[in-house]
Enzyme design. Structure first.
Site, PDB file in Angstrom:
ATOM      1  N   TYR A 216      -1.075  -0.411  10.156  1.00 48.90           N
ATOM      2  CA  TYR A 216      -1.165  -1.117   8.746  1.00 48.90           C
ATOM      3  C   TYR A 216      -0.017  -0.413   8.174  1.00 48.90           C
ATOM      4  CZ  TYR A 216      -3.316  -1.241   4.366  1.00 48.90           C
ATOM      5  OH  TYR A 216      -3.584  -1.346   2.807  1.00 48.90           O
TER       6      TYR A 216
ATOM      7  N   SER B 215       0.931  -1.185   0.130  1.00 48.97           N
ATOM      8  CA  SER B 215      -0.058  -0.015  -0.048  1.00 48.97           C
ATOM      9  C   SER B 215       0.774   1.368  -0.015  1.00 48.97           C
ATOM     10  CB  SER B 215      -0.787   0.027   1.290  1.00 48.97           C
ATOM     11  OG  SER B 215      -1.549   1.125   1.437  1.00 48.97           O
TER      12      SER B 215
END
Length: 256
Positions: free
Chosen positions: A158, A145
């Site tokens: 995350y 990501s």
């Protein structure tokens, strides 16, 4: 040149294959000849994607799997070998984020995010690499990501987990590339997926706001990331390993 993208006779294992980027990758790989094993927690969306793959004339198998545990990852690969006889491609697409300030993270939530976004890649890559190394060829594609490359205090665990995936990609590539197994990562910008849209709704963000984080001013589509997966999974990227490709439609106004 297009023959380098052909995947006839190859078997791809794709986690998170029922929705979003995982589904998009599954369909793109199937369109180019791969048989597909779809793994994830929820069987219904996996079976739905499997039907789409079979409609393209390829074989497909849906397996409910908890990819956060080493034993389940090993069982997934064992089942794939029993059903299809080989593993050529692994796409580590399973993942998910929660958004909250750093002091609001409880230990269980923290561990869950690390398990899904990092430990799953560690366990499954090791399990899949064994038959790939034995046959002397394979490709692992991790889905990371843009959060791995930015400071994001509302999604700190995350982002850290995805940054770990980027680093792990390089380490595994260094260990296995000379033995025929290439490992690469795609760090995605904002892509249309149910998990992102659900989290955005919780935060009161609409699609336009999300889209503006990408330079093209729109959300990426799962199949667009799927074509990046195809590049890394196929012989088109035969001289490429240990790389992190940032697919985000060019930097956005906020530098995301």
């Amino acid at each position: 040149m297009t023959s380098r993208f052909e995947l006839d006779g190859r078997v791809a294992v794709i986690t998170g294959g029922g929705t979003g980027i995982g589904r998009g990758a599954a369909l793109v790989l199937a369109e180019h000849g791969a048989d597909v094993v779809l793994a994830g927690r929820r069987l219904d969306p996996l079976e739905s994607t499997a039907k789409e793959v079979m409609a393209l004339g390829r074989r497909a198998l849906a397996i409910s799997t908890d990819v956060t545990t080493a034993s389940a990852c090993e069982q997934l690969i064992d089942t794939t070998l029993a059903e299809f006889g080989r593993v050529d491609i692994l796409v580590n697409s399973a993942g998910g984020a929660e958004t909250k300030s750093i002091f609001k993270w409880e230990e269980d939530d923290f561990e869950s995010v690390l398990a899904l976004n990092f430990k799953a890649v560690w366990h499954l890559s090791k399990a899949a690499a064994k038959p790939m190394l034995a046959q002397g060829k394979g490709a692992i594609v991790n889905i990371s990501s843009g959060a791995s490359l930015l400071a994001m205090p509302q999604a700190a665990p995350y982002g850290a987990a995805k940054a770990a995936v980027n680093n792990l990609t390089g380490s595994m590539a260094a260990a296995w590339s000379r033995k025929g197994v290439r490992v690469n990562t795609i760090a995605c910008g904002a892509v249309r997926a149910a998990t992102l849209m659900d989290e955005a709704e919780k935060l009161g963000l609409d699609e336009h706001t999300l889209a503006m984080s990408n330079g093209l001013g729109r959300l990426g589509e799962p199949d667009e990331i799927g074509y990046g997966v195809l590049f890394f999974a196929s012989d088109a990227s035969s001289f490429c390993s240990g790389q992190t490709l940032y697919m985000h439609g060019a930097p956005g106004p906020a530098g995301i």
